[in-house]
Design an enzyme around this catalytic site. Structure first.
Site, PDB file in Angstrom:
ATOM      1  N   SER A   1      -2.640 -51.491  60.207  1.00 53.13           N
ATOM      2  CA  SER A   1      -2.020 -50.631  59.186  1.00 53.13           C
ATOM      3  C   SER A   1      -2.784 -50.733  57.872  1.00 53.13           C
ATOM      4  O   SER A   1      -2.762 -49.806  57.063  1.00 53.13           O
ATOM      5  CB  SER A   1      -0.566 -51.038  58.970  1.00 53.13           C
ATOM      6  OG  SER A   1       0.121 -50.959  60.204  1.00 53.13           O
TER       7      SER A   1
ATOM      8  N   HIS B   1       0.089 -49.887  67.800  1.00 50.20           N
ATOM      9  CA  HIS B   1       1.535 -49.985  68.055  1.00 50.20           C
ATOM     10  C   HIS B   1       1.924 -49.142  69.269  1.00 50.20           C
ATOM     11  O   HIS B   1       2.757 -49.552  70.084  1.00 50.20           O
ATOM     12  CB  HIS B   1       2.321 -49.470  66.840  1.00 50.20           C
ATOM     13  CG  HIS B   1       2.095 -50.243  65.579  1.00 50.20           C
ATOM     14  ND1 HIS B   1       1.432 -49.720  64.495  1.00 50.20           N
ATOM     15  CD2 HIS B   1       2.450 -51.506  65.235  1.00 50.20           C
ATOM     16  CE1 HIS B   1       1.402 -50.621  63.528  1.00 50.20           C
ATOM     17  NE2 HIS B   1       1.996 -51.707  63.945  1.00 50.20           N
TER      18      HIS B   1
ATOM     19  N   LYS C   1      -4.549 -58.666  68.324  1.00 55.19           N
ATOM     20  CA  LYS C   1      -5.297 -58.731  67.057  1.00 55.19           C
ATOM     21  C   LYS C   1      -4.766 -59.878  66.195  1.00 55.19           C
ATOM     22  O   LYS C   1      -5.513 -60.578  65.547  1.00 55.19           O
ATOM     23  CB  LYS C   1      -5.227 -57.421  66.283  1.00 55.19           C
ATOM     24  CG  LYS C   1      -6.127 -57.490  65.042  1.00 55.19           C
ATOM     25  CD  LYS C   1      -6.123 -56.233  64.256  1.00 55.19           C
ATOM     26  CE  LYS C   1      -4.887 -56.072  63.434  1.00 55.19           C
ATOM     27  NZ  LYS C   1      -4.763 -57.065  62.347  1.00 55.19           N
ATOM     28  N   ASP C   2      -3.445 -60.054  66.234  1.00 59.59           N
ATOM     29  CA  ASP C   2      -2.820 -61.163  65.500  1.00 59.59           C
ATOM     30  C   ASP C   2      -2.642 -62.325  66.482  1.00 59.59           C
ATOM     31  O   ASP C   2      -1.516 -62.697  66.823  1.00 59.59           O
ATOM     32  CB  ASP C   2      -1.489 -60.704  64.910  1.00 59.59           C
ATOM     33  CG  ASP C   2      -1.688 -59.601  63.886  1.00 59.59           C
ATOM     34  OD1 ASP C   2      -2.183 -59.891  62.794  1.00 59.59           O
ATOM     35  OD2 ASP C   2      -1.404 -58.429  64.202  1.00 59.59           O
TER      36      ASP C   2
ATOM     37  N   VAL D   1      -6.588 -52.665  70.191  1.00 61.58           N
ATOM     38  CA  VAL D   1      -7.060 -51.271  70.259  1.00 61.58           C
ATOM     39  C   VAL D   1      -8.028 -51.079  69.089  1.00 61.58           C
ATOM     40  O   VAL D   1      -7.748 -51.511  67.964  1.00 61.58           O
ATOM     41  CB  VAL D   1      -5.882 -50.278  70.158  1.00 61.58           C
ATOM     42  CG1 VAL D   1      -6.381 -48.845  70.256  1.00 61.58           C
ATOM     43  CG2 VAL D   1      -4.867 -50.555  71.266  1.00 61.58           C
TER      44      VAL D   1
HETATM   45  O1  PAF Z   1       2.648 -58.088  63.254  1.00 56.64           O
HETATM   46  C1  PAF Z   1       3.479 -57.576  62.476  1.00 56.64           C
HETATM   47  O2  PAF Z   1       3.495 -56.381  62.238  1.00 56.64           O
HETATM   48  C2  PAF Z   1       4.507 -58.464  61.801  1.00 56.64           C
HETATM   49  O3  PAF Z   1       3.972 -59.713  61.500  1.00 56.64           O
HETATM   50  C3  PAF Z   1       5.794 -58.616  62.614  1.00 56.64           C
HETATM   51  C4  PAF Z   1       5.546 -59.306  63.946  1.00 56.64           C
HETATM   52  C5  PAF Z   1       6.416 -57.252  62.864  1.00 56.64           C
HETATM   53  C6  PAF Z   1       6.806 -59.461  61.853  1.00 56.64           C
HETATM   54  O4  PAF Z   1       7.139 -58.895  60.623  1.00 56.64           O
END
Ligand code: PAF
Length: 290
Positions: A186, A37, A149-150, A176
């Site tokens: 997380s 983040h 990552k997503d 990262v």
């Molecule tokens: O990637 C995330 O942490 C979540 O899917 C997001 C984009 C904040 C939406 O809740």
């Protein structure tokens, strides 16, 4: 840093920023913040705009049997980290604020939502795109930052932004990783002992694909076989899916061409993890970013 809990107040801030021609950068998160983040926040800060970090554990993106209740919540530590980073606004609404009773609308990116993660987690992406569109509407950011990552999530959000003519530019930042290659998430706090050690096999399996590509392999099945060979050595890792897909439709490809992803999801003990590698043409060759 101002902490904002209501949509009305956040919209007021966004409105004033627009009136003064200040653009906002948004980093949407569900909290339990980590270096992944922070890298998004630094990317937003490099743009020179005030940065809003949203922190909302979005119930709509968790299935009934998923970890909504035990999802790590570390608000005070997150707030301190954001202060230290010089973030301008923390937007932390309650579930009732985001979804008051009577809330009925959902945003679905057809086709891209029901494959891969969407197949294993029905309704997940509907929840993600619904909350992200709400966040975009509330914060009105010029740029919004997401982690690679997503990768599927990022692809869907970009599609939503294009299809709905949103003014927000979707910026996707590199993954990262820990020193042993584990992608930061997380959910990594769930990994204890042997599971934590075994989890590093995911990035090793992607590195194996990279090695095969460097040797000249272009056949997707043979590349995935190399990935599976690495994971098979780890009894605590149960592969959910591993696919090599094109960048646009996220459909499986048979031979490397254009930009593609190796996407994988696996359970390590009880913890479900995802990871990926980005494959991009580089002259006659391919560049693989793990
Ligand atoms: O990637 C995330 O942490 C979540 O899917 C997001 C984009 C904040 C939406 O809740």
């Amino acid at each position: 840093m101002q902490t904002v809990h209501t949509i009305e107040w956040m919209k007021q801030i966004a409105h004033e920023a627009r009136a003064e021609e200040r653009i906002l950068g948004l980093v949407p998160t569900m909290g339990a913040l980590h270096e992944g983040h922070f890298s998004l926040i630094r990317a937003a800060q490099r743009e020179g705009a005030p940065v809003v970090v949203s922190l909302f554990v979005n119930p709509k993106q968790f299935g009934p049997a998923e970890d909504l209740n035990k999802y790590p919540r570390t608000l005070e530590a997150d707030r301190a980290a954001l202060e230290a980073l010089g973030v301008d606004y923390l937007f932390a609404p309650s579930p009732q604020e985001m979804y008051p009773s009577g809330f009925r609308t959902a945003v679905v990116v057809e086709g891209l939502s029901d494959r891969l993660e969407g197949r294993s987690r029905p309704g997940h992406f509907r929840g993600v795109t619904t909350v992200v569109l709400k966040l975009f509407e509330i914060v009105q950011p010029r740029f919004a930052y997401f982690g690679r990552k997503d990768a599927q999530q990022a692809r869907l959000i970009r599609q939503m932004s294009t299809d709905l003519n949103l003014d927000t530019n979707v910026v996707v930042c590199p993954i990262v990783r820990e020193a042993d290659g584990l992608a930061l998430s997380s959910r990594n706090v769930y990994l204890k002992g042997e599971d934590r050690r075994s989890a590093a096999a995911l990035s090793r399996s992607l590195a194996a694909v990279r090695e095969e590509i460097a040797k000249g392999e272009r056949d997707a099945n043979r590349l995935l076989a190399a990935l599976r060979r690495v994971l098979a050595l780890e009894p605590r890792v149960a592969l959910d899916y591993a696919e090599i897909v094109d960048n646009e439709r996220l459909e499986p490809i048979t031979n490397l061409r254009g930009t593609s992803y190796v996407l994988l999801a696996a359970k390590v003990g009880d913890t479900r993890l995802i990871d990926n590698a980005l494959i991009e043409p580089d002259g006659e060759h391919f560049k693989v970013s793990v």
